[in-house]
Design an enzyme around this catalytic site. Structure first.
Site, PDB file in Angstrom:
ATOM      1  N   ARG A  81       0.844  -1.194   0.000  1.00  0.00           N
ATOM      2  CA  ARG A  81       0.000   0.000   0.000  1.00  0.00           C
ATOM      3  C   ARG A  81       0.883   1.249   0.000  1.00  0.00           C
ATOM      4  O   ARG A  81       1.977   1.251   0.547  1.00  0.00           O
ATOM      5  CB  ARG A  81      -0.921   0.022   1.227  1.00  0.00           C
ATOM      6  N   TYR A  90      -1.355  -3.597  -6.910  1.00  0.00           N
ATOM      7  CA  TYR A  90      -1.119  -4.392  -5.704  1.00  0.00           C
ATOM      8  C   TYR A  90      -2.253  -4.366  -4.686  1.00  0.00           C
ATOM      9  O   TYR A  90      -2.759  -3.292  -4.340  1.00  0.00           O
ATOM     10  CB  TYR A  90       0.164  -3.916  -5.002  1.00  0.00           C
ATOM     11  N   LYS A 146      -9.584  -2.604   1.450  1.00  0.00           N
ATOM     12  CA  LYS A 146      -9.298  -1.438   2.305  1.00  0.00           C
ATOM     13  C   LYS A 146     -10.108  -0.214   1.891  1.00  0.00           C
ATOM     14  O   LYS A 146     -10.595   0.541   2.730  1.00  0.00           O
ATOM     15  CB  LYS A 146      -7.806  -1.112   2.272  1.00  0.00           C
ATOM     16  N   HIS A 180     -10.585  -2.709  11.317  1.00  0.00           N
ATOM     17  CA  HIS A 180      -9.467  -3.541  10.840  1.00  0.00           C
ATOM     18  C   HIS A 180      -9.206  -4.630  11.879  1.00  0.00           C
ATOM     19  O   HIS A 180      -8.280  -4.533  12.680  1.00  0.00           O
ATOM     20  CB  HIS A 180      -8.235  -2.626  10.676  1.00  0.00           C
ATOM     21  N   SER A 228      -1.351  -3.625  10.327  1.00  0.00           N
ATOM     22  CA  SER A 228      -0.956  -4.478   9.209  1.00  0.00           C
ATOM     23  C   SER A 228       0.294  -5.288   9.554  1.00  0.00           C
ATOM     24  O   SER A 228       1.256  -4.750  10.100  1.00  0.00           O
ATOM     25  CB  SER A 228      -0.694  -3.611   7.980  1.00  0.00           C
ATOM     26  N   CYS A 257       0.745  -7.529  11.808  1.00  0.00           N
ATOM     27  CA  CYS A 257       0.996  -7.659  13.244  1.00  0.00           C
ATOM     28  C   CYS A 257       0.220  -8.820  13.875  1.00  0.00           C
ATOM     29  O   CYS A 257       0.018  -8.840  15.085  1.00  0.00           O
ATOM     30  CB  CYS A 257       0.683  -6.358  13.960  1.00  0.00           C
ATOM     31  N   ASP A 284      -9.267  -9.962   8.795  1.00  0.00           N
ATOM     32  CA  ASP A 284      -8.750  -8.616   8.490  1.00  0.00           C
ATOM     33  C   ASP A 284      -9.779  -7.508   8.718  1.00  0.00           C
ATOM     34  O   ASP A 284      -9.407  -6.412   9.086  1.00  0.00           O
ATOM     35  CB  ASP A 284      -8.254  -8.565   7.038  1.00  0.00           C
ATOM     36  N   ARG A 325       2.386 -12.172  -0.404  1.00  0.00           N
ATOM     37  CA  ARG A 325       1.052 -12.537   0.104  1.00  0.00           C
ATOM     38  C   ARG A 325       0.531 -13.802  -0.543  1.00  0.00           C
ATOM     39  O   ARG A 325       0.848 -14.104  -1.694  1.00  0.00           O
ATOM     40  CB  ARG A 325       0.060 -11.397  -0.197  1.00  0.00           C
TER      41      ARG A 325
HETATM   42  P1  GTP Z   1      -2.386  -7.675   7.410  1.00  0.00           P
HETATM   43  O1  GTP Z   1      -2.893  -8.713   6.472  1.00  0.00           O
HETATM   44  O2  GTP Z   1      -1.257  -6.867   6.807  1.00  0.00           O
HETATM   45  O3  GTP Z   1      -3.448  -6.768   7.947  1.00  0.00           O
HETATM   46  O4  GTP Z   1      -1.629  -8.423   8.607  1.00  0.00           O
HETATM   47  P2  GTP Z   1      -2.039  -9.377   9.828  1.00  0.00           P
HETATM   48  O5  GTP Z   1      -2.314  -8.561  11.030  1.00  0.00           O
HETATM   49  O6  GTP Z   1      -3.073 -10.353   9.413  1.00  0.00           O
HETATM   50  O7  GTP Z   1      -0.653 -10.099  10.110  1.00  0.00           O
HETATM   51  P3  GTP Z   1      -0.224 -11.640  10.107  1.00  0.00           P
HETATM   52  O8  GTP Z   1      -1.053 -12.503  10.994  1.00  0.00           O
HETATM   53  O9  GTP Z   1      -0.128 -12.065   8.696  1.00  0.00           O
HETATM   54  O10 GTP Z   1       1.232 -11.586  10.762  1.00  0.00           O
HETATM   55  C1  GTP Z   1       2.285 -10.891  10.230  1.00  0.00           C
HETATM   56  C2  GTP Z   1       3.603 -11.332  10.799  1.00  0.00           C
HETATM   57  O11 GTP Z   1       3.586 -11.383  12.222  1.00  0.00           O
HETATM   58  C3  GTP Z   1       4.005 -12.718  10.300  1.00  0.00           C
HETATM   59  O12 GTP Z   1       5.341 -12.661   9.866  1.00  0.00           O
HETATM   60  C4  GTP Z   1       3.881 -13.571  11.531  1.00  0.00           C
HETATM   61  O13 GTP Z   1       4.780 -14.630  11.526  1.00  0.00           O
HETATM   62  C5  GTP Z   1       4.113 -12.613  12.699  1.00  0.00           C
HETATM   63  N1  GTP Z   1       3.363 -13.039  13.908  1.00  0.00           N
HETATM   64  C6  GTP Z   1       2.029 -13.274  13.983  1.00  0.00           C
HETATM   65  N2  GTP Z   1       1.658 -13.684  15.218  1.00  0.00           N
HETATM   66  C7  GTP Z   1       2.787 -13.688  15.958  1.00  0.00           C
HETATM   67  C8  GTP Z   1       3.070 -14.018  17.327  1.00  0.00           C
HETATM   68  O14 GTP Z   1       2.196 -14.383  18.106  1.00  0.00           O
HETATM   69  N3  GTP Z   1       4.375 -13.892  17.742  1.00  0.00           N
HETATM   70  C9  GTP Z   1       5.368 -13.488  16.884  1.00  0.00           C
HETATM   71  N4  GTP Z   1       6.603 -13.392  17.366  1.00  0.00           N
HETATM   72  N5  GTP Z   1       5.134 -13.172  15.584  1.00  0.00           N
HETATM   73  C10 GTP Z   1       3.872 -13.276  15.128  1.00  0.00           C
HETATM   74  C1  SPV Z   2      -2.868  -4.505   5.191  1.00  0.00           C
HETATM   75  O1  SPV Z   2      -1.897  -3.856   4.749  1.00  0.00           O
HETATM   76  O2  SPV Z   2      -3.410  -4.229   6.288  1.00  0.00           O
HETATM   77  C2  SPV Z   2      -3.395  -5.665   4.435  1.00  0.00           C
HETATM   78  C3  SPV Z   2      -2.826  -5.934   3.102  1.00  0.00           C
HETATM   79  O3  SPV Z   2      -4.277  -6.344   4.915  1.00  0.00           O
HETATM   80  S1  SPV Z   2      -3.459  -4.913   1.838  1.00  0.00           S
HETATM   81  O4  SPV Z   2      -4.668  -5.558   1.301  1.00  0.00           O
HETATM   82  O5  SPV Z   2      -2.440  -4.805   0.796  1.00  0.00           O
HETATM   83  O6  SPV Z   2      -3.811  -3.625   2.374  1.00  0.00           O
HETATM   84 MN    MN Z   3      -4.970  -5.588   6.925  1.00  0.00          MN
END
Ligand code: GTP
Ligand code: SPV
Ligand code: MN
Length: 613
Positions: free
Chosen positions: A85, A225, A234, A254, A276, A278, A301, A394
Site C-alpha cells: 500500500r 497491488y 481497504k 481492521h 498491518s 501484526c 482482516d 502474500r
Molecule cells: P495484514 O494482512 O497486513 O493486515 O496483517 P495481519 O495482522 O493479518 O498479520 P499476520 O497474521 O499475517 O502476521 C504478520 C507477521 O507477524 C508474520 O510474519 C507472523 O509470523 C508474525 N506473527 C504473527 N503472530 C505472531 C506471534 O504471536 N508472535 C510473533 N513473534 N510473531 C507473530
Molecule cells: C494490510 O496492509 O493491512 C493488508 C494488506 O491487509 S493490503 O490488502 O495490501 O492492504
Molecule cells: Mn490488513
C-alpha cells in the site's frame, strides 16, 4: 452458447447487459473516458476464471504452480516499485478539509477529479475493461453492501473473485433492488499503443488511491497491488465503510474475529485490531496449544460491527478470502493457514519459487531449500544474504478452504462480540496482556495504540507510530470524529453486553533480545485468561494501566522452559518506560486539537495520576 454470451464482450458505450440504469450509465461514462479495446462483464464462473488464469499465464503475469502440490494455483511477481500500500499517495477527498483530518491526505474533490480525469483519459487503451459486480458481506444480508469495480487488470479480477462475492448473482440482486453500489474505478495506468508488447506487471510510477466519502466512490490509479487495487478491501470495506458506519451508527474495523470454545463448551467471539502485518491472520487461524480448547475462524482482516436488537455488538466479516502475509506463515507457526493454502485455488504474489514448481517463503518450513528463484527472478541460495520472498509477499486463498471456519461465518447477522483486543508490535513498554478498567479506558487503549511499522506499507520499517484501533491508514474521515464515534457506540450498547477490552503485545522483547512470549498457538493461553476474566474466575494484578495476569494465572501446562516469573516479566509495567509513553501519548493527542473526546483526555489524566507522573 454463442460467442457473445460466453465471453460477454460488449460495447458498453452502446449497450450493457444490465437493467440497472445507474450502473450502465457509469460503465458507459468510464469506457468513454478510458477508451479500452473492449468491455467485459465478469460473471464470476469457474469457466471464466479458468480462461482468465490461462490468459494471465500466456501474458507472463502468472506462473502456474506444480498442480499436485498447489492445484489451480498461480504465482505473480509485481514490479519492484509496486509491492505494498502507498499511504502517502492515498487521499480522502471530502468536501471540507476538516472532515479528512490530520491522519489523511486531502485535496479539494473538484481539483482531484480534474487530475484523475486527466490520468484516466485513455488509460485503458489496448486493454480489456472488466466490470466486476461484488457485494461485501453475505448477499442475503438485510441490506447487502454492493460495489462494482471497473478495472483493466485481469490479475485484479482473479484476486477479487477470491476476496469478495462477485458475479452474476450479485448483479441480478442489485438490479432487482435497483440498489446503491459503491463505484470503484481502477486502472493500472499503462495504456498500450497498437502493437505494443505488454509487460508482466503493468503499473504506473505515479499512483493515486483516492476516496470521495460523500459520494462513496473510489478512484485508484497506477498500482496493481493488494490494498491499492482490490478495491472491495481497504478502500471500500474500511475507508468508505467507516464513513457509512459513522453516518449509520456502526463500526467498520481492521479486525480479526475468532470464536473460542472452552472445554466446558462455552463459546466466546473475540475481535482483535492489530496493525498491518501484526498477527491478525495468525490469531484468526489459531491452533490452541492447551487441551480441550477449540478455535474457529470468522474473519482475519475486517470486521463490520452493528448493534444487535438486545444492545449487543455483532460482527460480520465482509470478505470472502484471505490476503495474508506469506513470510512467517509456516507449518509450525500456522498449520491451519498452510492446510487452507495447500488445497489450491490460490494466487501468490512476490513469493519465491522452488525448483519443482512450488512456492516458498521465509518461515514456511524449518528446512530452507538449497536453491530457489527469488521474487525478482534471480537465483537464490541460503548464502545469498537477502530474503527470497518479499517481506510483504502474500497468499490469496478462499476463506471456505479453512478447515476451522465457523459455520457462523455465513450468518448474515454475524456473531455477538464478547471481547475486543487491541494489539501492536512493541519491543518494550506494552505488557503481554492488560485488561482495560472500563469501556472508556479500553477506547483510550485503542486510541493510543502504537506499533513498529512493517513492510505492509511502503516507507521505513520498525519505526514506532501511533495507530488508533489499527485504523490509522484506513479511517475515512476525521480521526477525532472517529474516536468520538467509538465513544458514542458505548451508549448504544447494553451495559451487560458491552465487550471487555484488552491491550495485547505478542512482540515484547527480553533483555537478551528474544521474544518475551512464545506467541502463535500459545496465544491461546492468553485468550484463556481473557475468557476467564470475562467469566470472573482468573486472578489479576491492578496496575496503573489496567489489570494484568498474575504469574500463575496464565495456564503454562506443557510449555517447556517458561514459568510464572517469565509471565511476570512479560506483563511488567515499567515506570520509566511509561513516563516516556505518556510523553508520546501527549504528543499524539495534541494532533487532535478540539476534536479529541473529553472522555479520552480524562482517561489520560487518570493514567498520569495513577502513574504519579
Ligand atoms: P495484514 O494482512 O497486513 O493486515 O496483517 P495481519 O495482522 O493479518 O498479520 P499476520 O497474521 O499475517 O502476521 C504478520 C507477521 O507477524 C508474520 O510474519 C507472523 O509470523 C508474525 N506473527 C504473527 N503472530 C505472531 C506471534 O504471536 N508472535 C510473533 N513473534 N510473531 C507473530
Ligand atoms: C494490510 O496492509 O493491512 C493488508 C494488506 O491487509 S493490503 O490488502 O495490501 O492492504
Ligand atoms: Mn490488513
Amino acid at each position: 452458447m454463442s460467442e457473445s454470451s460466453t465471453k460477454q464482450v460488449d460495447d458498453a458505450r452502446t449497450t450493457a447487459p444490465t437493467s440497472h440504469a445507474a450502473l450502465s450509465a457509469w460503465v458507459a461514462e468510464v469506457a468513454e473516458m478510458t477508451n479500452p479495446a473492449e468491455v467485459y462483464w465478469v460473471d464470476g464462473s469457474q469457466e471464466e476464471n479458468d480462461r482468465l488464469t490461462a490468459e494471465l499465464v500466456q501474458t507472463g503475469t502468472f506462473r502456474r504452480l506444480n498442480d499436485e502440490r498447489f492445484p489451480n494455483s498461480f504465482a505473480a511477481f509485481s514490479d519492484p516499485a509496486d509491492v505494498a500500500r502507498v499511504e502517502e499517495r492515498t487521499f480522502i477527498c471530502s468536501q471540507e478539509e476538516r472532515d479528512s483530518g490530520f491522519t489523511n491526505n486531502w485535496m479539494d474533490p473538484e481539483q482531484m477529479k480534474g487530475i484523475l480525469t486527466e490520468r484516466f483519459t485513455g488509460s485503458m487503451a489496448g486493454r480489456t475493461m472488466y466490470v466486476i459486480p461484488f457485494v461485501m458481506g453475505p448477499l442475503d444480508a438485510e441490506e447487502p453492501q454492493y460495489g462494482v469495480e471497473i478495472t483493466d487488470s485481469a490479475y485484479v479480477v482473479v484476486s477479487m473473485r477470491i476476496m469478495a462475492r462477485i458475479g452474476t448473482d450479485v448483479l441480478r440482486k442489485m438490479e432487482a433492488e435497483n440498489a446503491f453500489f459503491v463505484p470503484a474505478l481502477h486502472s493500472v495506468g499503462a495504456p498500450l499503443a497498437p502493437g505494443q508488447d505488454d509487460v508482466a506487471w503493468p503499473c504506473n510510477p505515479e499512483k493515486w488511491i483516492v476516496h470521495f466519502p460523500e459520494e462513496r466512490s473510489i478512484w485508484s490509479f497506477g498500482s496493481g497491488y493488494g490494498g491499492n487495487a482490490l478495491l472491495g478491501k481497504k478502500c471500500y470495506a474500511l475507508r468508505i465503510a467507516s464513513v457509512i458506519a459513522r453516518d449509520e451508527g456502526w463500526l467498520a474495523e481492521h479486525m480479526l474475529i475468532l470464536r473460542l470454545t472452552s472445554p466446558e463448551g462455552r463459546s466466546y467471539n473475540i475481535a482483535g485490531a492489530f496493525p498491518s502485518a501484526c498477527g491478525k491472520t495468525n490469531l484468526a487461524l489459531l491452533d490452541p496449544t492447551i487441551d480441550g480448547w477449540k478455535a474457529e475462524t470468522l474473519g482475519d482482516d475486517i470486521n463490520w460491527m452493528r448493534i444487535g436488537k438486545d444492545g449487543e455488538l455483532r460482527g460480520v466479516n465482509p470478505e470472502y478470502g484471505l490476503f495474508g502475509v506469506a513470510p512467517g506463515t509456516g507449518w509450525s507457526t500456522n498449520p491451519n493457514a498452510m492446510r487452507a493454502i495447500a488445497k489450491g485455488n490460490s494466487v501468490f504474489t512476490n513469493v519465491a519459487l522452488t525448483d519443482d514448481g512450488g512456492v516458498w517463503w521465509e518461515g514456511m518450513t524449518d528446512e530452507v531449500p538449497e536453491h530457489l528463484t527469488d521474487w525478482q527472478g534471480n537465483d537464490w541460495t541460503p548464502e545469498s544474504g537477502r530474503p527470497a520472498a518479499h517481506p510483504n509477499s502474500r497468499f490469496c486463498t478462499p476463506i471456505s478452504q479453512i478447515d476451522m471456519l465457523s459455520d457462523e461465518y455465513y450468518s448474515p447477522d454475524g456473531v455477538e462480540i464478547h471481547a475486543i483486543l487491541f494489539g501492536g508490535r512493541r519491543k518494550t513498554t506494552i505488557p503481554l496482556v492488560t485488561e482495560a478498567r472500563s469501556w472508556a479506558n479500553g477506547v483510550f487503549m485503542g486510541s493510543t495504540l502504537s506499533s513498529e511499522t512493517t513492510a505492509a506499507a511502503s516507507g521505513a520499517v520498525g519505526v514506532v507510530r501511533r495507530d488508533p484501533m489499527a485504523m490509522l491508514p484506513f479511517i475515512g474521515y476525521n480521526a477525532g470524529d472517529y474516536l468520538n464515534h467509538w465513544d458514542k457506540i458505548s451508549g448504544l450498547l447494553s451495559a451487560e453486553r458491552r465487550p471487555k477490552i484488552f491491550l495485547v503485545n505478542w512482540f515484547r522483547r527480553t533483555q537478551d533480545g528474544g521474544f518475551a512470549w512464545p506467541g502463535f498457538g500459545d496465544n491461546s493461553r492468553v485468550l484463556k485468561w481473557v475468557v476467564e476474566r470475562i467469566e470472573g474466575t482468573a486472578d489479576a494484578n491492578e496496575t496503573p494501566i489496567g489489570f494484568v495476569p498474575t504469574g500463575d494465572s496464565i495456564d503454562l501446562t506443557g510449555l517447556a522452559d517458561y514459568n510464572a516469573a517469565d509471565v511476570e516479566a512479560a506483563v511488567n509495567v515499567d515506570k520509566d518506560e511509561w513516563a516516556a509513553e505518556i510523553d508520546g501519548i501527549e504528543q499524539w493527542y495534541a494532533n487532535f486539537g478540539e476534536a479529541l473526546p473529553a472522555s479520552l483526555r480524562a482517561e489520560l489524566d487518570g493514567l498520569k495520576e495513577r502513574l504519579g507522573a
